[in-house]
Scaffold this active site. Structure first.
Site, PDB file in Angstrom:
ATOM      1  N   PRO A 138       0.802  -1.230   0.000  1.00 43.13           N
ATOM      2  CA  PRO A 138       0.000   0.000   0.000  1.00 43.13           C
ATOM      3  C   PRO A 138       0.834   1.280   0.000  1.00 43.13           C
ATOM      4  O   PRO A 138       0.867   2.036   0.973  1.00 43.13           O
ATOM      5  CB  PRO A 138      -0.833  -0.133   1.274  1.00 43.13           C
ATOM      6  CG  PRO A 138       0.044  -0.921   2.195  1.00 43.13           C
ATOM      7  CD  PRO A 138       0.782  -1.888   1.301  1.00 43.13           C
ATOM      8  N   CYS A 139       1.487   1.540  -1.125  1.00 39.89           N
ATOM      9  CA  CYS A 139       2.319   2.732  -1.248  1.00 39.89           C
ATOM     10  C   CYS A 139       1.492   4.008  -1.098  1.00 39.89           C
ATOM     11  O   CYS A 139       2.036   5.055  -0.734  1.00 39.89           O
ATOM     12  CB  CYS A 139       3.086   2.712  -2.564  1.00 39.89           C
ATOM     13  SG  CYS A 139       2.076   2.439  -4.027  1.00 39.89           S
ATOM     14  N   HIS A 140       0.197   3.920  -1.321  1.00 34.05           N
ATOM     15  CA  HIS A 140      -0.671   5.086  -1.145  1.00 34.05           C
ATOM     16  C   HIS A 140      -0.736   5.520   0.320  1.00 34.05           C
ATOM     17  O   HIS A 140      -1.114   6.648   0.607  1.00 34.05           O
ATOM     18  CB  HIS A 140      -2.075   4.817  -1.692  1.00 34.05           C
ATOM     19  CG  HIS A 140      -2.804   3.712  -1.010  1.00 34.05           C
ATOM     20  ND1 HIS A 140      -2.551   2.375  -1.299  1.00 34.05           N
ATOM     21  CD2 HIS A 140      -3.757   3.724  -0.051  1.00 34.05           C
ATOM     22  CE1 HIS A 140      -3.339   1.624  -0.540  1.00 34.05           C
ATOM     23  NE2 HIS A 140      -4.083   2.417   0.219  1.00 34.05           N
TER      24      HIS A 140
END
Length: 180
Positions: A138-140
């Site tokens: 989950p780079c967001h």
């Protein structure tokens, strides 16, 4: 790593794609403007890969991605990934990002500190920019200093990042300025 196949699937943010191998998920493709563009993006990265029905484990992962993008608090950190094509540094960054629960965030600097040196912040951002498995990694959920969203390489850029964070109920104190 030899990808075995890919499939497209519907989510609350549009039609996504997933590529898998015998070892796990190789890539997640977030939606492009059209289904054809999403399929073309996968073909660009994995030329000649056949679209197929996903194996059971991949189907379960897709169901969990769909649930997360529908706003349910779902932990994706145990989904098997095939990370043969990523560096050891990227794996370390991705492992920290995968431990961030839905609705929470860390900064690039926070991850760099966990890696042992805040000076690695830029490298953390670059590793996340090359993340082949957004949503599962989950780079967001990783922000720049001062709760600014930072970059996001998926279609829609920062607006997509903010949408994903909103779906998860994350609080981001961010108002775009003329200089962003």
């Amino acid at each position: 790593m030899t990808p075995s196949g890919f499939t497209l699937f519907d989510t609350a943010i549009g039609r996504c794609g997933v590529v898998w191998s015998a070892q796990g998920i190789v890539a997640v493709q977030l939606p492009q403007h059209t289904e054809e563009q999403t399929r073309a993006r996968i073909d660009q990265r994995y030329p000649g890969l056949n679209e197929a029905a996903p194996p059971t484990q991949v189907g379960r992962a897709i169901d969990r991605i769909v649930a997360l993008l529908a706003g349910r608090s779902v932990d994706l950190s145990d989904i098997a990934l095939d990370q043969a094509e990523v560096s050891e540094f990227q794996r370390r960054v991705y492992a920290i990002a995968r431990a961030i629960p839905p609705g929470n965030t860390l900064s690039y600097g926070d991850i760099a500190k966990r890696l042992g040196d805040v000076a690695l912040s830029r490298e953390v951002g670059q590793a996340l920019g090359r993340n082949p498995c957004p949503i599962i990694v989950p780079c967001h959920r990783v922000l720049a200093a001062g709760d600014k969203p930072g970059g996001f390489s998926a279609n829609g850029g920062v607006a997509t990042k903010l949408k994903l964070l909103s779906i998860e109920g994350a609080r981001v104190n961010y108002t775009p300025s003329l200089f962003d």
